[in-house]
Every structure is written in structure tokens, then in C-alpha cells.
Write a protein that holds these residues in place. Sequence first.
Motif, PDB file in Angstrom:
ATOM      1  N   UNK A   9     -20.175 -11.523  61.967  1.00 12.87           N
ATOM      2  CA  UNK A   9     -20.978 -10.401  61.478  1.00 12.87           C
ATOM      3  C   UNK A   9     -22.334 -10.329  62.163  1.00 12.87           C
ATOM      4  N   UNK A  10     -22.926 -11.475  62.485  1.00 15.10           N
ATOM      5  CA  UNK A  10     -24.210 -11.485  63.186  1.00 15.10           C
ATOM      6  C   UNK A  10     -24.035 -10.999  64.622  1.00 15.10           C
ATOM      7  N   UNK A  11     -22.964 -11.419  65.270  1.00 15.83           N
ATOM      8  CA  UNK A  11     -22.672 -10.944  66.624  1.00 15.83           C
ATOM      9  C   UNK A  11     -22.457  -9.435  66.637  1.00 15.83           C
ATOM     10  N   UNK A  12     -21.714  -8.940  65.660  1.00 17.73           N
ATOM     11  CA  UNK A  12     -21.450  -7.498  65.588  1.00 17.73           C
ATOM     12  C   UNK A  12     -22.733  -6.716  65.356  1.00 17.73           C
ATOM     13  N   UNK A  13     -23.599  -7.237  64.522  1.00 16.56           N
ATOM     14  CA  UNK A  13     -24.864  -6.569  64.247  1.00 16.56           C
ATOM     15  C   UNK A  13     -25.730  -6.513  65.509  1.00 16.56           C
ATOM     16  N   UNK A  14     -25.807  -7.604  66.239  1.00 18.10           N
ATOM     17  CA  UNK A  14     -26.601  -7.623  67.476  1.00 18.10           C
ATOM     18  C   UNK A  14     -25.970  -6.719  68.535  1.00 18.10           C
ATOM     19  N   UNK A  15     -24.643  -6.695  68.621  1.00 21.76           N
ATOM     20  CA  UNK A  15     -23.976  -5.800  69.576  1.00 21.76           C
ATOM     21  C   UNK A  15     -24.294  -4.339  69.267  1.00 21.76           C
ATOM     22  N   UNK A  17     -26.961  -3.210  67.701  1.00 19.27           N
ATOM     23  CA  UNK A  17     -28.363  -2.974  68.063  1.00 19.27           C
ATOM     24  C   UNK A  17     -28.515  -2.821  69.577  1.00 19.27           C
ATOM     25  N   UNK A  18     -27.832  -3.652  70.342  1.00 20.85           N
ATOM     26  CA  UNK A  18     -27.917  -3.595  71.800  1.00 20.85           C
ATOM     27  C   UNK A  18     -27.375  -2.252  72.322  1.00 20.85           C
ATOM     28  N   UNK A  19     -26.276  -1.789  71.739  1.00 17.90           N
ATOM     29  CA  UNK A  19     -25.737  -0.477  72.121  1.00 17.90           C
ATOM     30  C   UNK A  19     -26.731   0.635  71.809  1.00 17.90           C
ATOM     31  N   UNK A  20     -27.373   0.537  70.655  1.00 18.18           N
ATOM     32  CA  UNK A  20     -28.378   1.536  70.288  1.00 18.18           C
ATOM     33  C   UNK A  20     -29.582   1.478  71.224  1.00 18.18           C
ATOM     34  N   UNK A  22     -29.579   0.540  74.356  1.00 20.72           N
ATOM     35  CA  UNK A  22     -29.169   1.121  75.631  1.00 20.72           C
ATOM     36  C   UNK A  22     -29.074   2.636  75.567  1.00 20.72           C
ATOM     37  N   UNK A  23     -28.717   3.166  74.404  1.00 24.50           N
ATOM     38  CA  UNK A  23     -28.597   4.619  74.231  1.00 24.50           C
ATOM     39  C   UNK A  23     -29.928   5.264  73.859  1.00 24.50           C
ATOM     40  N   UNK A  24     -30.947   4.443  73.641  1.00 30.53           N
ATOM     41  CA  UNK A  24     -32.252   4.971  73.252  1.00 30.53           C
ATOM     42  C   UNK A  24     -32.286   5.465  71.817  1.00 30.53           C
ATOM     43  N   UNK A  25     -31.431   4.874  70.972  1.00 30.45           N
ATOM     44  CA  UNK A  25     -31.333   5.369  69.601  1.00 30.45           C
ATOM     45  C   UNK A  25     -31.481   4.271  68.544  1.00 30.45           C
ATOM     46  N   UNK A  26     -32.121   3.160  68.904  1.00 31.57           N
ATOM     47  CA  UNK A  26     -32.294   2.073  67.941  1.00 31.57           C
ATOM     48  C   UNK A  26     -33.131   2.554  66.765  1.00 31.57           C
ATOM     49  N   UNK A  27     -32.631   2.284  65.565  1.00 28.58           N
ATOM     50  CA  UNK A  27     -33.359   2.684  64.362  1.00 28.58           C
ATOM     51  C   UNK A  27     -34.104   1.483  63.785  1.00 28.58           C
ATOM     52  N   UNK A  28     -35.104   1.781  63.004  1.00 27.23           N
ATOM     53  CA  UNK A  28     -35.851   0.730  62.324  1.00 27.23           C
ATOM     54  C   UNK A  28     -34.916  -0.041  61.397  1.00 27.23           C
ATOM     55  N   UNK A  57     -29.243 -13.047  71.669  1.00 23.17           N
ATOM     56  CA  UNK A  57     -29.401 -11.994  72.684  1.00 23.17           C
ATOM     57  C   UNK A  57     -28.713 -12.405  73.982  1.00 23.17           C
ATOM     58  N   UNK A  58     -28.823 -13.670  74.342  1.00 20.08           N
ATOM     59  CA  UNK A  58     -28.182 -14.144  75.572  1.00 20.08           C
ATOM     60  C   UNK A  58     -26.666 -13.977  75.476  1.00 20.08           C
ATOM     61  N   UNK A  59     -26.096 -14.346  74.337  1.00 22.26           N
ATOM     62  CA  UNK A  59     -24.640 -14.241  74.143  1.00 22.26           C
ATOM     63  C   UNK A  59     -24.198 -12.780  74.213  1.00 22.26           C
ATOM     64  N   UNK A  60     -24.917 -11.906  73.533  1.00 26.05           N
ATOM     65  CA  UNK A  60     -24.502 -10.499  73.460  1.00 26.05           C
ATOM     66  C   UNK A  60     -24.818  -9.746  74.748  1.00 26.05           C
ATOM     67  N   UNK A  61     -25.999  -9.935  75.276  1.00 25.87           N
ATOM     68  CA  UNK A  61     -26.446  -9.121  76.408  1.00 25.87           C
ATOM     69  C   UNK A  61     -26.031  -9.654  77.765  1.00 25.87           C
ATOM     70  N   UNK A  62     -25.721 -10.926  77.842  1.00 23.30           N
ATOM     71  CA  UNK A  62     -25.432 -11.520  79.147  1.00 23.30           C
ATOM     72  C   UNK A  62     -24.111 -12.268  79.162  1.00 23.30           C
ATOM     73  N   UNK A  63     -23.208 -11.933  78.278  1.00 25.23           N
ATOM     74  CA  UNK A  63     -21.944 -12.662  78.205  1.00 25.23           C
ATOM     75  C   UNK A  63     -21.116 -12.539  79.477  1.00 25.23           C
ATOM     76  N   UNK A  64     -21.170 -11.363  80.114  1.00 22.93           N
ATOM     77  CA  UNK A  64     -20.403 -11.177  81.349  1.00 22.93           C
ATOM     78  C   UNK A  64     -20.970 -12.060  82.459  1.00 22.93           C
ATOM     79  N   UNK A  65     -22.285 -12.169  82.529  1.00 25.46           N
ATOM     80  CA  UNK A  65     -22.930 -12.969  83.563  1.00 25.46           C
ATOM     81  C   UNK A  65     -22.600 -14.438  83.375  1.00 25.46           C
TER      82      UNK A  65
END
Length: 69
Positions: A9-15, A17-20, A22-28, A57-65
Motif C-alpha cells: 500500500x505504501x508503494x502504491x501510494x508513492x507510485x 504521487x509520482x505519476x501525479x 510527472x503529470x503536474x497534478x499532484x494534490x495536497x 522514492x529510490x524504489x519507485x522512481x528509479x526501479x528501472x535503473x
Amino acid sequence: MADIDFPDDLLALERSAWEQIQAGSLTVDTARAVQEAVTAFAAEAKLSRLDVEMALKRVVRHSETEAAT
């Protein structure tokens, strides 16, 4: 820092947020939910909140790297 076993659930929540971000739509509300979840997880795991946040953040944002190395 050792690898942290994050709950799904924490990974999904961070994913989300990261998608938002990137889309410029992160909400408070989303940002607050992530911070509250990170803080709660860090306290429960007896880890530094900052270390947890950075690792998450490293796991979610840089997993491919990291998978390529």
C-alpha cells in the motif's frame, strides 16, 4: 542502509504521487497521505523518516535503473 521491505500500500501510494508529479497534478491531499504513511511506517519500523522516504522514492522512481545494474 539496508533494503527496506515496503508494504504494497505504501508503494502504491508513492507510485500514485509520482505519476501525479510527472503529470503536474499532484494534490495536497496525495502529498499529505504519502508523508503520513511514510512517517507511520518509519515509526513502526523504528527507522529514520528521512531514510524511509529516500529509499521509497529510490524504489519507485528509479526501479528501472537499479534493475539494470
